[in-house]
Write an enzyme that holds these catalytic residues in place. Sequence first.
Site: not given
Ligand code: F6P
Length: 328
Positions: A14, A75, A106-107, A130-132, A134, A159, A175-176, A190-191, A227
């Site tokens: 991603g 990918r 990580d992939g 990665t935006i995640d 992680d 809001r 965020g996978r 402030g969720a 997610e």
């Molecule tokens: O790893 C980044 C990410 O945006 C995750 O947060 C999300 O689950 C995934 O990629 C979505 O992947 P794609 O763009 O292949 O649907």
Amino acid sequence: MHKISKLAVLTSGGDAPGMNPCIRSIVRTAIYNGLEVVGIRRGYQGLIEDDMFPMGTRSVSNILNLGGTILKTARCLPFRTDEGQEIAYQNLKKRGIDALVAIGGDGTFTGALRFSKKYPDIAVMGVPGTIDNDLYGSTYTLGFDTATNTVIEAIDKIRDTADAHDRLFFIEVMGRDSGAIALRAGISCGAEAILLPEKETAIDDLIENLKSGQSKKKSSSIVIVAEGDKHGGAYDIAKLVEKQVKNYDIKVTILGHLQRGGSPSAFDRVLGSRLGFAAVNALIAGKTQMMVGLEANYIKLTTLEEALTQHEFKLEEDLMKMAEILSI
Ligand code: F6P
């Protein structure tokens, strides 16, 4: 020790805001040190298809502010096979490339490590993009800060309308398997509740929490759903809640891929520049099979092996607790 002369760079998995500042930094640091640089298009796919081009200092002008990645990304399943890796290796060898920087998650690192174990004459360095957020070995990954700010901007707007209509919103963020964006965004907006893969939340407790907010005359409620949460997506959770809470006007928003786009924040521009600079310097110093990361504001090298096997990124317990207390 690997003495390198020609370096290739790719972005894979991603895309993440901050990849472009990182590419710029890699290209310019390498050229400054007398290395040749080759850009690979569409990650490992371009490596297998021999889709590469020489990069000079001007090829990365005016890209600091751009989201996405100028190298494009993919990918790539064929890179997981022995045949795919062999073709990739031959393509690098025929061009005299002896070092590879792979920017991704990580992939991307799994592919890079396997490749580098099979073909150790190509030095490999990973950059966490990665935006995640992680990856073990870096407190922050490229794109996480920008994505979180994008989410905050969107939730602030929701809001406004939630408040105007006295509504309850379930907002799903990316965020996978990681709740990093959800947690930071939840604190920032402030969720009323944040549902995270890292922490089990019973639906009954969530409902109790929402009812208590209602009795305290809260005019709107926002529940952020990561997610990867075990209950399913925001729609599933909204349905579960709807069955038990009658007098709420419930809406659902899935923020989706808008979270991946946009101009990188100052933080991601600086992080991308630092990680790219460090990646090239580590390769010049003879390092390989490692990832450059940022820990306590200092650059740190972690072996790819470690980054992958310990990849379980722990969300901060204290932040989770604080988020709960501050939303009463
Ligand atoms: O790893 C980044 C990410 O945006 C995750 O947060 C999300 O689950 C995934 O990629 C979505 O992947 P794609 O763009 O292949 O649907």
